[in-house]
Design a protein around this motif. Structure first.
Motif, PDB file in Angstrom:
ATOM      1  N   ASP A  29      51.802  53.300  45.712  1.00  0.00           N
ATOM      2  CA  ASP A  29      51.805  53.349  44.249  1.00  0.00           C
ATOM      3  C   ASP A  29      52.668  52.253  43.617  1.00  0.00           C
ATOM      4  N   LYS A  30      53.364  51.485  44.449  1.00  0.00           N
ATOM      5  CA  LYS A  30      54.237  50.419  43.946  1.00  0.00           C
ATOM      6  C   LYS A  30      53.579  49.043  43.997  1.00  0.00           C
ATOM      7  N   VAL A  31      52.433  48.917  44.675  1.00  0.00           N
ATOM      8  CA  VAL A  31      51.782  47.606  44.783  1.00  0.00           C
ATOM      9  C   VAL A  31      50.998  47.318  43.506  1.00  0.00           C
ATOM     10  N   ASP A  32      50.805  46.038  43.220  1.00  0.00           N
ATOM     11  CA  ASP A  32      50.096  45.639  42.004  1.00  0.00           C
ATOM     12  C   ASP A  32      48.668  46.177  41.991  1.00  0.00           C
ATOM     13  N   GLY A  33      48.043  46.178  43.151  1.00  0.00           N
ATOM     14  CA  GLY A  33      46.649  46.597  43.236  1.00  0.00           C
ATOM     15  C   GLY A  33      46.407  48.033  42.823  1.00  0.00           C
ATOM     16  N   ASP A  34      47.408  48.878  42.910  1.00  0.00           N
ATOM     17  CA  ASP A  34      47.246  50.284  42.546  1.00  0.00           C
ATOM     18  C   ASP A  34      46.827  50.448  41.085  1.00  0.00           C
ATOM     19  N   ASP A  35      47.220  49.490  40.249  1.00  0.00           N
ATOM     20  CA  ASP A  35      46.872  49.568  38.822  1.00  0.00           C
ATOM     21  C   ASP A  35      45.380  49.384  38.577  1.00  0.00           C
ATOM     22  N   TYR A  36      44.670  48.833  39.567  1.00  0.00           N
ATOM     23  CA  TYR A  36      43.252  48.515  39.380  1.00  0.00           C
ATOM     24  C   TYR A  36      42.330  49.417  40.197  1.00  0.00           C
ATOM     25  N   ILE A  37      42.907  50.385  40.889  1.00  0.00           N
ATOM     26  CA  ILE A  37      42.112  51.323  41.679  1.00  0.00           C
ATOM     27  C   ILE A  37      41.434  52.328  40.752  1.00  0.00           C
ATOM     28  N   MET A  38      40.184  52.679  41.043  1.00  0.00           N
ATOM     29  CA  MET A  38      39.438  53.639  40.229  1.00  0.00           C
ATOM     30  C   MET A  38      39.819  55.072  40.614  1.00  0.00           C
ATOM     31  N   HIS A  39      41.063  55.428  40.334  1.00  0.00           N
ATOM     32  CA  HIS A  39      41.538  56.775  40.672  1.00  0.00           C
ATOM     33  C   HIS A  39      40.676  57.843  40.007  1.00  0.00           C
ATOM     34  N   GLU A  40      40.204  57.547  38.797  1.00  0.00           N
ATOM     35  CA  GLU A  40      39.397  58.512  38.038  1.00  0.00           C
ATOM     36  C   GLU A  40      38.081  58.830  38.739  1.00  0.00           C
ATOM     37  N   ASP A  41      37.607  57.931  39.599  1.00  0.00           N
ATOM     38  CA  ASP A  41      36.339  58.119  40.303  1.00  0.00           C
ATOM     39  C   ASP A  41      36.522  58.500  41.768  1.00  0.00           C
ATOM     40  N   GLY A  42      37.743  58.884  42.126  1.00  0.00           N
ATOM     41  CA  GLY A  42      37.986  59.324  43.499  1.00  0.00           C
ATOM     42  C   GLY A  42      38.327  58.224  44.472  1.00  0.00           C
ATOM     43  N   GLU A  43      38.627  57.022  43.974  1.00  0.00           N
ATOM     44  CA  GLU A  43      39.009  55.938  44.875  1.00  0.00           C
ATOM     45  C   GLU A  43      40.431  56.158  45.376  1.00  0.00           C
ATOM     46  N   LYS A  44      40.646  55.877  46.666  1.00  0.00           N
ATOM     47  CA  LYS A  44      41.945  56.127  47.296  1.00  0.00           C
ATOM     48  C   LYS A  44      42.317  54.955  48.202  1.00  0.00           C
ATOM     49  N   ILE A  45      43.578  54.565  48.149  1.00  0.00           N
ATOM     50  CA  ILE A  45      44.068  53.481  49.009  1.00  0.00           C
ATOM     51  C   ILE A  45      44.315  54.006  50.420  1.00  0.00           C
ATOM     52  N   PHE A  46      43.863  53.239  51.426  1.00  0.00           N
ATOM     53  CA  PHE A  46      44.098  53.607  52.820  1.00  0.00           C
ATOM     54  C   PHE A  46      44.921  52.580  53.584  1.00  0.00           C
ATOM     55  N   PHE A  47      44.946  51.337  53.100  1.00  0.00           N
ATOM     56  CA  PHE A  47      45.660  50.289  53.848  1.00  0.00           C
ATOM     57  C   PHE A  47      45.976  49.151  52.891  1.00  0.00           C
ATOM     58  N   VAL A  48      47.208  48.620  52.991  1.00  0.00           N
ATOM     59  CA  VAL A  48      47.606  47.498  52.133  1.00  0.00           C
ATOM     60  C   VAL A  48      48.349  46.450  52.956  1.00  0.00           C
ATOM     61  N   ILE A  49      47.925  45.196  52.790  1.00  0.00           N
ATOM     62  CA  ILE A  49      48.652  44.055  53.351  1.00  0.00           C
ATOM     63  C   ILE A  49      49.125  43.210  52.168  1.00  0.00           C
ATOM     64  N   LYS A  50      50.422  42.923  52.133  1.00  0.00           N
ATOM     65  CA  LYS A  50      50.989  42.189  51.008  1.00  0.00           C
ATOM     66  C   LYS A  50      51.765  40.973  51.513  1.00  0.00           C
ATOM     67  N   SER A  51      51.421  39.808  50.957  1.00  0.00           N
ATOM     68  CA  SER A  51      52.171  38.591  51.240  1.00  0.00           C
ATOM     69  C   SER A  51      52.863  38.164  49.946  1.00  0.00           C
ATOM     70  N   LYS A  52      53.474  36.992  49.957  1.00  0.00           N
ATOM     71  CA  LYS A  52      54.185  36.535  48.768  1.00  0.00           C
ATOM     72  C   LYS A  52      53.241  36.246  47.612  1.00  0.00           C
ATOM     73  N   SER A  53      52.020  35.864  47.903  1.00  0.00           N
ATOM     74  CA  SER A  53      51.101  35.492  46.830  1.00  0.00           C
ATOM     75  C   SER A  53      49.868  36.392  46.715  1.00  0.00           C
ATOM     76  N   ASP A  54      49.585  37.216  47.718  1.00  0.00           N
ATOM     77  CA  ASP A  54      48.351  38.009  47.719  1.00  0.00           C
ATOM     78  C   ASP A  54      48.596  39.456  48.128  1.00  0.00           C
ATOM     79  N   GLU A  55      47.698  40.309  47.662  1.00  0.00           N
ATOM     80  CA  GLU A  55      47.628  41.685  48.147  1.00  0.00           C
ATOM     81  C   GLU A  55      46.192  41.971  48.572  1.00  0.00           C
ATOM     82  N   TYR A  56      46.049  42.648  49.703  1.00  0.00           N
ATOM     83  CA  TYR A  56      44.747  43.076  50.192  1.00  0.00           C
ATOM     84  C   TYR A  56      44.793  44.595  50.271  1.00  0.00           C
ATOM     85  N   VAL A  57      44.113  45.235  49.324  1.00  0.00           N
ATOM     86  CA  VAL A  57      44.175  46.691  49.200  1.00  0.00           C
ATOM     87  C   VAL A  57      42.840  47.268  49.653  1.00  0.00           C
ATOM     88  N   PHE A  58      42.840  47.959  50.784  1.00  0.00           N
ATOM     89  CA  PHE A  58      41.622  48.543  51.343  1.00  0.00           C
ATOM     90  C   PHE A  58      41.525  49.999  50.901  1.00  0.00           C
TER      91      PHE A  58
END
Length: 207
Positions: A29-58
């Motif tokens: 819930d602290k990563v930037d990508g969490d703000d863009y997840i469709m929580h309202e439609d049942g989307e859920k984060i399962f894996f996150v890789i974060k570097s200095k410039s990128d986030e990969y939110v699966f």
């Protein structure tokens, strides 16, 4: 060669490299990508890789890539890749050599290639993502083949009907056949096009 090696080691030591870190579920819930997840439609984060410039939110619906131009810039571009519209392929995992600081996971969403460097100390966790993406790729290929087989079966049926004599209102017969074909293909694609891969992620990733 020696200069490049020295530069890489210096970069890692100074914390300037772009090697990704796997984020713990408690911090999703602290990563930037969490703000863009469709929580309202049942989307859920399962894996996150974060570097200095990128986030990969699966997520169970696909990949959310928060793309940064550089580590120094605050500008970000958010890109979505949904499993129901894009297929995963070319999943590979490259382990580290003796002096390497990172391992690398590679894959494609349709024609878009991804290559993500991850801290080699987190290889065991990264293996879980590798297995999940590999299984998603397999399921998508199987679904594609089922849709192709269903479409071919429908074509054969239509060919057989076209060689038969039409009785009654020809226009109505054609309309009924067109409607049937349309609904058949809609149902076929709906049945064999997974949007939600929650069960696959739960199977391979221990959150």
């Amino acid at each position: 060669m020696a200069a490049n090696l020295f530069g890489k080691l210096a970069s890692d030591t100074l914390g300037l490299s772009d090697i990704g870190k796997i984020i713990a579920p408690s911090d999703f819930d602290k990563v930037d990508g969490d703000d863009y997840i469709m929580h309202e439609d049942g989307e859920k984060i399962f894996f996150v890789i974060k570097s200095k410039s990128d986030e990969y939110v699966f997520t169970n619906y696909g990949l959310l890539h928060v793309d940064g131009a550089s580590a120094m810039s605050k500008k970000r571009t958010v890109k979505r890749h949904d499993f129901c519209y894009e297929t995963v392929s070319g999943v590979t995992l490259e382990t580290a050599g003796t002096i390497d600081a990172d391992v690398e996971i590679k894959f494609h969403f349709n024609e878009m290639p991804f290559s993500i460097d991850v801290d080699k100390k987190q290889l065991e966790i990264l293996k879980d993502l590798y297995k999940a993406l590999l299984e998603i790729s397999r399921i998508q290929r199987m679904n594609y083949q089922r849709v192709q087989d269903g479409a071919e079966g429908l074509k054969m049926a239509n060919d057989a009907i076209s060689r038969s004599s039409i009785t009654g209102d020809a226009a109505q017969v054609v309309k009924n056949l067109t409607d049937f074909n349309f609904n058949w293909m809609v149902d076929l694609r709906k049945t064999h096009n997974n949007r939600d891969f929650s069960e696959t992620f739960k199977k391979y990733i221990n959150n």
